[in-house]
Design an enzyme around this catalytic site. Sequence first.
Site, PDB file in Angstrom:
ATOM      1  N   HIS A 248      88.739  57.378  54.464  1.00 38.02           N
ATOM      2  CA  HIS A 248      87.437  57.658  54.720  1.00 38.02           C
ATOM      3  C   HIS A 248      86.858  57.295  55.923  1.00 38.02           C
ATOM      4  O   HIS A 248      85.797  57.841  56.535  1.00 38.02           O
ATOM      5  CB  HIS A 248      86.506  57.513  53.564  1.00 38.02           C
ATOM      6  CG  HIS A 248      86.715  57.860  52.293  1.00 38.02           C
ATOM      7  ND1 HIS A 248      86.933  59.202  51.874  1.00 38.02           N
ATOM      8  CD2 HIS A 248      87.102  57.187  51.170  1.00 38.02           C
ATOM      9  CE1 HIS A 248      87.024  59.427  50.390  1.00 38.02           C
ATOM     10  NE2 HIS A 248      87.398  58.035  49.915  1.00 38.02           N
TER      11      HIS A 248
ATOM     12  N   ASP B 226      95.270  61.663  47.564  1.00 38.46           N
ATOM     13  CA  ASP B 226      94.157  60.604  47.057  1.00 38.46           C
ATOM     14  C   ASP B 226      93.222  61.469  46.016  1.00 38.46           C
ATOM     15  O   ASP B 226      93.130  62.830  46.468  1.00 38.46           O
ATOM     16  CB  ASP B 226      93.256  59.899  47.832  1.00 38.46           C
ATOM     17  CG  ASP B 226      92.674  58.819  47.379  1.00 38.46           C
ATOM     18  OD1 ASP B 226      92.880  57.604  47.255  1.00 38.46           O
ATOM     19  OD2 ASP B 226      91.455  58.921  46.847  1.00 38.46           O
TER      20      ASP B 226
ATOM     21  N   HIS C  93      90.026  61.442  46.322  1.00 35.14           N
ATOM     22  CA  HIS C  93      89.091  61.841  47.191  1.00 35.14           C
ATOM     23  C   HIS C  93      89.380  62.540  48.483  1.00 35.14           C
ATOM     24  O   HIS C  93      90.505  62.211  49.093  1.00 35.14           O
ATOM     25  CB  HIS C  93      88.122  60.551  47.608  1.00 35.14           C
ATOM     26  CG  HIS C  93      87.809  59.810  46.165  1.00 35.14           C
ATOM     27  ND1 HIS C  93      88.471  58.865  45.560  1.00 35.14           N
ATOM     28  CD2 HIS C  93      86.808  60.175  45.357  1.00 35.14           C
ATOM     29  CE1 HIS C  93      88.067  58.351  44.428  1.00 35.14           C
ATOM     30  NE2 HIS C  93      86.841  58.920  44.363  1.00 35.14           N
TER      31      HIS C  93
ATOM     32  N   ASP D 188      94.604  57.404  42.450  1.00 35.02           N
ATOM     33  CA  ASP D 188      93.337  57.615  41.619  1.00 35.02           C
ATOM     34  C   ASP D 188      93.307  58.925  41.107  1.00 35.02           C
ATOM     35  O   ASP D 188      92.121  59.387  40.386  1.00 35.02           O
ATOM     36  CB  ASP D 188      92.033  57.228  42.421  1.00 35.02           C
ATOM     37  CG  ASP D 188      91.957  57.437  43.742  1.00 35.02           C
ATOM     38  OD1 ASP D 188      92.726  58.441  44.299  1.00 35.02           O
ATOM     39  OD2 ASP D 188      91.335  57.354  44.562  1.00 35.02           O
TER      40      ASP D 188
END
Length: 344
Positions: A163, A199, A201, A288
Amino acid sequence: MKTFYNHLHAQHQGKVEMFRGALVPCFEVPARADHVLAELQRRQLGTVVEPKAFGEAALTAIHSPRYLNFLATAWDQWVALDAANADKDILPSVWPTRTFRTDIEPDNLAAKVGLYSFDAGSPFTSGTWVAARKGAECALSAAQQVVAGDRAAFALSRPPGHHAGADFFGGYCFLNNAALAAQHLRNAGMKKVAVLDVDFHHGNGTQAIFYDRPDVFFASIHGDPRTEYPFFLGHADETGAGAGVGANLNLPLPRGTDYTAWARALETSLTAIARFGADALVVSLGMDTFEGDPISGFKLKSDDYLRIGARLKQAGLPTVFIFEGGYAVEEVGINAVNVLQAFA
Ligand code: OKS
Ligand code: ZN
């Protein structure tokens, strides 16, 4: 496969993050990396080694000097404001959104923290800079190992990175380890590099860093940003800009996606990466997507990670694995090492 392990990772240990109107204990905890290390050792999968040292230039290849200077000095500025601050972490609370200026760095520390961040879920602690810097060296060392001829290498570190942008932190990330690894591969002579982000996200930082570049392809399989963090990037119509048009592929999937549907997106990603003609692959290995993850929404099972590792191996590329998210702490080691073992 060698693992470059960040033995300083636990120096980054956030106390609380903002979550649904309350300050709650951080999900991104040191035990995550400890479990992966323990599982690697239990299965005796390759050797665990120290990262090499890299200078400032390796970081400025991706991050802006003023952002790096902020990261290096933020904690001291925080404690200088009030000695009692030493017992608390820094959490941003004000941001320059649309119509504000971002070309002037304010003197006020709270304002600086907002300028260089995008959420209140990412505490900056006394050891964040030291841990993140060593983590970047793990990513760079893993890339260097692949340049030296190893088929694959693993950077086992936290905080995660995908991120983080050129000049901002957020989503528990401060330095973009995957981007640093990809750039290191480019600098070492690999003409085309692909980053595959698995991931849960969307890797908004990695996408933004390479968005207008034709030499680094970014592909991401993630929860649909209409409902999932980081919300403001990661849609399917983001395909790159300028010289980078066509070198960005987002595959958003709905909450509840299981391995069958997820694996179709993996095929789409690897087909695009092969067509791009990548010489090397960086995998942002977030765990995740697991059905037991407390903050995510996919339904992958532990055995599915063996299939992912086997499929990535089939892609036939020199591969750098970078540890990203994954908060089902008891299972994160099993799941991550399943990918690596099936690959190796
Ligand atoms: C809200 C929760 C923020 C979720 C951050 C997700 C971090 C992650 N404060 N990225 O891959 O796992
Ligand atoms: Zn994640």
